[in-house]
Design a protein around this motif. Structure first.
Motif, PDB file in Angstrom:
ATOM      1  N   GLY A 216       0.790  -1.219   0.000  1.00 56.13           N
ATOM      2  CA  GLY A 216       0.000   0.000   0.000  1.00 56.13           C
ATOM      3  C   GLY A 216       0.821   1.267   0.000  1.00 56.13           C
ATOM      4  N   HIS A 217       2.123   1.131   0.294  1.00 54.92           N
ATOM      5  CA  HIS A 217       3.000   2.303   0.315  1.00 54.92           C
ATOM      6  C   HIS A 217       4.013   2.280  -0.827  1.00 54.92           C
ATOM      7  CE1 HIS A 217       1.485   3.882   4.102  1.00 54.92           C
ATOM      8  NE2 HIS A 217       1.529   2.658   4.589  1.00 54.92           N
ATOM      9  N   VAL A 218       3.805   1.389  -1.786  1.00 50.18           N
ATOM     10  CA  VAL A 218       4.706   1.296  -2.949  1.00 50.18           C
ATOM     11  C   VAL A 218       4.152   2.135  -4.095  1.00 50.18           C
ATOM     12  CG1 VAL A 218       5.658  -0.256  -4.693  1.00 50.18           C
ATOM     13  CG2 VAL A 218       5.535  -0.989  -2.298  1.00 50.18           C
ATOM     14  N   CYS A 226      12.049  -1.528  -5.692  1.00 48.05           N
ATOM     15  CA  CYS A 226      10.741  -0.878  -5.696  1.00 48.05           C
ATOM     16  C   CYS A 226      10.893   0.488  -5.051  1.00 48.05           C
ATOM     17  CB  CYS A 226       9.687  -1.717  -4.977  1.00 48.05           C
ATOM     18  SG  CYS A 226       9.941  -1.933  -3.209  1.00 48.05           S
ATOM     19  N   CYS A 227      10.060   1.416  -5.453  1.00 48.03           N
ATOM     20  CA  CYS A 227      10.121   2.783  -4.946  1.00 48.03           C
ATOM     21  C   CYS A 227       8.883   3.068  -4.118  1.00 48.03           C
ATOM     22  CB  CYS A 227      10.225   3.762  -6.117  1.00 48.03           C
ATOM     23  SG  CYS A 227      10.378   5.486  -5.602  1.00 48.03           S
ATOM     24  N   LEU A 228       9.088   3.529  -2.879  1.00 51.37           N
ATOM     25  CA  LEU A 228       7.971   3.878  -2.012  1.00 51.37           C
ATOM     26  C   LEU A 228       7.426   5.258  -2.374  1.00 51.37           C
ATOM     27  CD1 LEU A 228       9.234   2.640   1.483  1.00 51.37           C
ATOM     28  CD2 LEU A 228       8.159   1.350  -0.362  1.00 51.37           C
ATOM     29  N   ILE A 229       6.275   5.580  -1.824  1.00 52.47           N
ATOM     30  CA  ILE A 229       5.645   6.866  -2.086  1.00 52.47           C
ATOM     31  C   ILE A 229       6.573   8.019  -1.721  1.00 52.47           C
ATOM     32  CG2 ILE A 229       3.698   8.360  -1.480  1.00 52.47           C
ATOM     33  CD1 ILE A 229       2.848   5.994  -3.133  1.00 52.47           C
ATOM     34  N   ASP A 230       7.344   7.849  -0.640  1.00 56.54           N
ATOM     35  CA  ASP A 230       8.229   8.930  -0.194  1.00 56.54           C
ATOM     36  C   ASP A 230       9.551   8.979  -0.958  1.00 56.54           C
ATOM     37  OD1 ASP A 230       9.623   6.758   0.779  1.00 56.54           O
ATOM     38  OD2 ASP A 230       9.436   7.288   2.894  1.00 56.54           O
ATOM     39  N   GLY A 231       9.710   8.097  -1.954  1.00 62.14           N
ATOM     40  CA  GLY A 231      10.909   8.114  -2.781  1.00 62.14           C
ATOM     41  C   GLY A 231      11.996   7.135  -2.371  1.00 62.14           C
ATOM     42  N   GLU A 232      11.855   6.518  -1.199  1.00 66.00           N
ATOM     43  CA  GLU A 232      12.871   5.563  -0.754  1.00 66.00           C
ATOM     44  C   GLU A 232      12.807   4.303  -1.606  1.00 66.00           C
ATOM     45  OE1 GLU A 232      14.570   3.556   3.369  1.00 66.00           O
ATOM     46  OE2 GLU A 232      12.712   4.729   3.392  1.00 66.00           O
ATOM     47  N   ARG A 233      13.983   3.736  -1.918  1.00 71.05           N
ATOM     48  CA  ARG A 233      14.063   2.533  -2.747  1.00 71.05           C
ATOM     49  C   ARG A 233      14.507   1.345  -1.916  1.00 71.05           C
ATOM     50  NH1 ARG A 233      13.778   3.091  -8.182  1.00 71.05           N
ATOM     51  NH2 ARG A 233      13.720   5.215  -9.012  1.00 71.05           N
TER      52      ARG A 233
END
Length: 284
Positions: A216-218, A226-233
């Motif tokens: 849900g946060h990807v 994969c990249c999260l909503i906040d930009g973290e990979r």
């Protein structure tokens, strides 16, 4: 049920299914009457209940250290520290528990909103009003299997599954990265914690030997990360790519947590969604 809690009470609580309840009340007769009513409700509705009684706020803070409850019933007019002060301390370590004040003074109603109190029960407490609170807590616990109890730094912490971004293995510890909070460090095996979080449903998807992510946060998925909503990979292993991609598509389509992708659930989202009655409940 116990008359008083113990400092190791969290071990017993974690073994038990059902509701974990405490009542902080300096009037023994009132405490025993309410305990009896809770037992009657639990037996009638076949709900396992663990209940602790505390005679003062100070006793609660000492004996309930590290414990976590689904429902806290707090008398307001107690000697030394009152129930409202205790509620503020409880909220510092547990933003999710249901707080209900049991009192003969409605004057604290506005202060109750500061600690997100679910309701006031006026003394003498009406049985039907108490049972409404218990029924609400039972429903809240069953919705989405929304929370999980984990031990961190000697305390039991209640974590909303939807607020977990991802978990990462770090030696003999697991680091849980949470939405809008500092990471939670748990001393346990990666597989053990993943199984505990995923009990009943797959909240986190294992994407690497050291990582599991909340779909849900990807924001997007690549072949190797994969990249999260906040930009973290985060790294994605070749063997995990297909399963993650399938879960990502399902979660984006279903909105499984009832919120938009990548959005963190407000602390009291479930309380406000399920709440149907006014804060002040006249028990007379």
């Amino acid at each position: 049920m116990e008359r008083h809690g113990t400092r190791n009470g969290e071990q017993e609580q974690k073994r038990m299914a059902g509701l974990r309840i405490c009542y902080c009340e300096d009037e023994t007769a009132q405490a025993e009457w309410l305990r009896k009513k809770v037992l009657e409700w639990a037996e009638k509705n076949q709900v396992p209940v663990h209940m602790d009684l505390y005679a003062s706020a100070e006793e609660f803070l000492f004996k309930a250290e590290g414990a976590s409850y689904d429902l806290l019933l707090l008398d307001i007019a107690m000697k030394e520290m009152n129930g409202m002060e205790l509620a503020r301390k409880v909220r510092e370590r547990d933003p999710e528990a249901v707080l209900v004040f049991v009192t003969s003074d409605p004057g604290f109603a506005l202060e109750g909103y500061e600690v997100d109190a679910y309701r006031y029960l006026m003394k003498p407490v009406r049985e039907d009003k108490l049972f409404e609170v218990l029924a609400y807590c039972r429903t809240r616990e069953s919705v989405e299997g929304q929370s999980v109890l984990l031990k961190s730094e000697g305390e039991m912490c209640r974590i909303m599954r939807k607020n977990i971004l991802y978990m990462e293995a770090r030696g003999h510890y697991v680091e849980l990265h949470l939405c809008g909070q500092e990471p939670l460090i748990v001393k346990a095996g990666f597989a053990d914690i993943l199984n505990e979080i995923n009990a009943g449903s797959e909240a986190l998807v294992k994407i690497h030997r050291s990582y599991a992510v909340n779909p849900g946060h990807v924001a997007r998925i690549g072949r190797t990360d994969c990249c999260l909503i906040d930009g973290e990979r985060l790294p994605v292993s070749k063997s995990a790519y297909q399963h993650l991609n399938e879960k990502f598509i399902i979660w984006k389509g279903d909105g499984k947590w009832g919120i938009s992708s990548g959005e963190c659930a407000p602390v009291s989202l479930l309380c406000w969604e399920l709440r149907r009655s006014p804060l002040l409940s006249d028990g007379r």
